[in-house]
Design a protein around this motif. Structure first.
Motif, PDB file in Angstrom:
ATOM      1  N   GLY A 136      27.712  43.639  42.046  1.00 57.91           N
ATOM      2  CA  GLY A 136      28.677  42.619  42.437  1.00 57.91           C
ATOM      3  C   GLY A 136      30.094  43.039  42.100  1.00 57.91           C
ATOM      4  O   GLY A 136      30.469  44.200  42.250  1.00 57.91           O
ATOM      5  N   LEU A 137      30.868  42.103  41.617  1.00 58.33           N
ATOM      6  CA  LEU A 137      32.281  42.357  41.329  1.00 58.33           C
ATOM      7  C   LEU A 137      32.494  43.355  40.203  1.00 58.33           C
ATOM      8  O   LEU A 137      33.584  43.919  40.076  1.00 58.33           O
ATOM      9  CB  LEU A 137      32.987  41.041  40.997  1.00 58.33           C
ATOM     10  N   ASP A 138      31.472  43.595  39.401  1.00 57.39           N
ATOM     11  CA  ASP A 138      31.601  44.552  38.309  1.00 57.39           C
ATOM     12  C   ASP A 138      31.170  45.953  38.708  1.00 57.39           C
ATOM     13  O   ASP A 138      31.175  46.871  37.882  1.00 57.39           O
ATOM     14  CB  ASP A 138      30.819  44.074  37.088  1.00 57.39           C
ATOM     15  N   GLY A 139      30.803  46.138  39.960  1.00 57.31           N
ATOM     16  CA  GLY A 139      30.437  47.460  40.453  1.00 57.31           C
ATOM     17  C   GLY A 139      31.645  48.372  40.541  1.00 57.31           C
ATOM     18  O   GLY A 139      32.782  47.929  40.647  1.00 57.31           O
ATOM     19  N   THR A 140      31.384  49.660  40.507  1.00 59.96           N
ATOM     20  CA  THR A 140      32.435  50.657  40.626  1.00 59.96           C
ATOM     21  C   THR A 140      32.804  50.828  42.088  1.00 59.96           C
ATOM     22  O   THR A 140      31.944  50.918  42.952  1.00 59.96           O
ATOM     23  CB  THR A 140      31.957  52.006  40.054  1.00 59.96           C
ATOM     24  N   GLN A 198      40.468  33.904  44.283  1.00 59.34           N
ATOM     25  CA  GLN A 198      40.954  34.400  42.989  1.00 59.34           C
ATOM     26  C   GLN A 198      40.179  33.768  41.834  1.00 59.34           C
ATOM     27  O   GLN A 198      39.807  34.455  40.886  1.00 59.34           O
ATOM     28  CB  GLN A 198      42.448  34.121  42.831  1.00 59.34           C
ATOM     29  N   ARG A 199      39.926  32.472  41.908  1.00 64.39           N
ATOM     30  CA  ARG A 199      39.149  31.801  40.851  1.00 64.39           C
ATOM     31  C   ARG A 199      37.743  32.379  40.770  1.00 64.39           C
ATOM     32  O   ARG A 199      37.202  32.552  39.677  1.00 64.39           O
ATOM     33  CB  ARG A 199      39.096  30.293  41.095  1.00 64.39           C
ATOM     34  N   GLU A 200      37.146  32.682  41.903  1.00 61.30           N
ATOM     35  CA  GLU A 200      35.813  33.282  41.915  1.00 61.30           C
ATOM     36  C   GLU A 200      35.838  34.665  41.266  1.00 61.30           C
ATOM     37  O   GLU A 200      34.949  35.012  40.497  1.00 61.30           O
ATOM     38  CB  GLU A 200      35.286  33.404  43.349  1.00 61.30           C
ATOM     39  N   ILE A 201      36.867  35.443  41.577  1.00 65.68           N
ATOM     40  CA  ILE A 201      36.986  36.779  41.013  1.00 65.68           C
ATOM     41  C   ILE A 201      37.176  36.705  39.499  1.00 65.68           C
ATOM     42  O   ILE A 201      36.624  37.510  38.755  1.00 65.68           O
ATOM     43  CB  ILE A 201      38.157  37.539  41.670  1.00 65.68           C
ATOM     44  N   ASP A 202      37.940  35.726  39.054  1.00 62.88           N
ATOM     45  CA  ASP A 202      38.215  35.582  37.622  1.00 62.88           C
ATOM     46  C   ASP A 202      37.075  34.908  36.861  1.00 62.88           C
ATOM     47  O   ASP A 202      37.074  34.901  35.637  1.00 62.88           O
ATOM     48  CB  ASP A 202      39.501  34.785  37.404  1.00 62.88           C
ATOM     49  N   GLY A 203      36.103  34.366  37.560  1.00 67.74           N
ATOM     50  CA  GLY A 203      34.990  33.664  36.930  1.00 67.74           C
ATOM     51  C   GLY A 203      33.972  34.609  36.315  1.00 67.74           C
ATOM     52  O   GLY A 203      34.107  35.825  36.336  1.00 67.74           O
ATOM     53  N   ASP A 204      32.923  34.017  35.773  1.00 69.04           N
ATOM     54  CA  ASP A 204      31.893  34.778  35.072  1.00 69.04           C
ATOM     55  C   ASP A 204      30.854  35.398  35.994  1.00 69.04           C
ATOM     56  O   ASP A 204      30.103  36.267  35.572  1.00 69.04           O
ATOM     57  CB  ASP A 204      31.164  33.874  34.067  1.00 69.04           C
ATOM     58  N   GLY A 205      30.741  34.911  37.176  1.00 65.27           N
ATOM     59  CA  GLY A 205      29.715  35.450  38.053  1.00 65.27           C
ATOM     60  C   GLY A 205      29.902  34.933  39.461  1.00 65.27           C
ATOM     61  O   GLY A 205      30.840  34.210  39.759  1.00 65.27           O
ATOM     62  N   ASN A 206      29.001  35.320  40.317  1.00 63.49           N
ATOM     63  CA  ASN A 206      29.061  34.871  41.691  1.00 63.49           C
ATOM     64  C   ASN A 206      27.848  33.992  41.983  1.00 63.49           C
ATOM     65  O   ASN A 206      27.086  33.652  41.084  1.00 63.49           O
ATOM     66  CB  ASN A 206      29.142  36.072  42.636  1.00 63.49           C
TER      67      ASN A 206
END
Length: 129
Positions: free
Chosen positions: A47-51, A91-99
């Protein structure tokens, strides 16, 4: 998993299209497609934490960081399209803890019943959960 998120993603896509059309921030080259498979795998798995590998520079960063940078570039386009609220939600989704996928996995771990996961997912989509 919500109509609001779907609408926000549509707004994001409109802003991206306007940015690409007006600013033409890069010129595509054949080698730009080389990191595609890696980037896609990373996004699907982590997810968002992928490289994310930037095809132009080869720089590695998280997808979350790249999206933050991209959202900054889209601000003027969001204003022109009156899509500021859409980008703010993204932006709030990106800054959140997960998807939403993380939410679903946690829900299944808690409930251990697929039928309850589906029930909660539909309630969330309808804005009642």
């Amino acid at each position: 998993l919500t109509i609001d998120k779907a609408a926000a993603l549509a707004g994001l896509i409109q802003c991206l299209a306007r940015w690409l059309r007006i600013e033409r921030p890069f010129t595509l080259a054949e080698d730009d497609y080389l990191p595609y498979t890696f980037n896609r795998f990373q996004a699907c798995r982590f997810g968002l934490d992928g490289t994310y590998v930037d095809p132009g520079t080869g720089e590695h960063r998280t997808l979350r960081d790249d999206l933050r940078t991209t959202l900054g570039r889209l601000e003027s386009h969001a204003m022109a399209l009156k899509a500021e609220d859409a980008l703010a939600l993204v932006q709030r989704e990106i800054d959140g803890d997960g998807n939403d996928a993380t939410w679903l996995r946690h829900l299944y771990d808690r409930e251990h019943m697929l039928s309850e996961v589906v029930h909660q997912q539909t309630r969330r989509w309808a804005g009642r959960g």
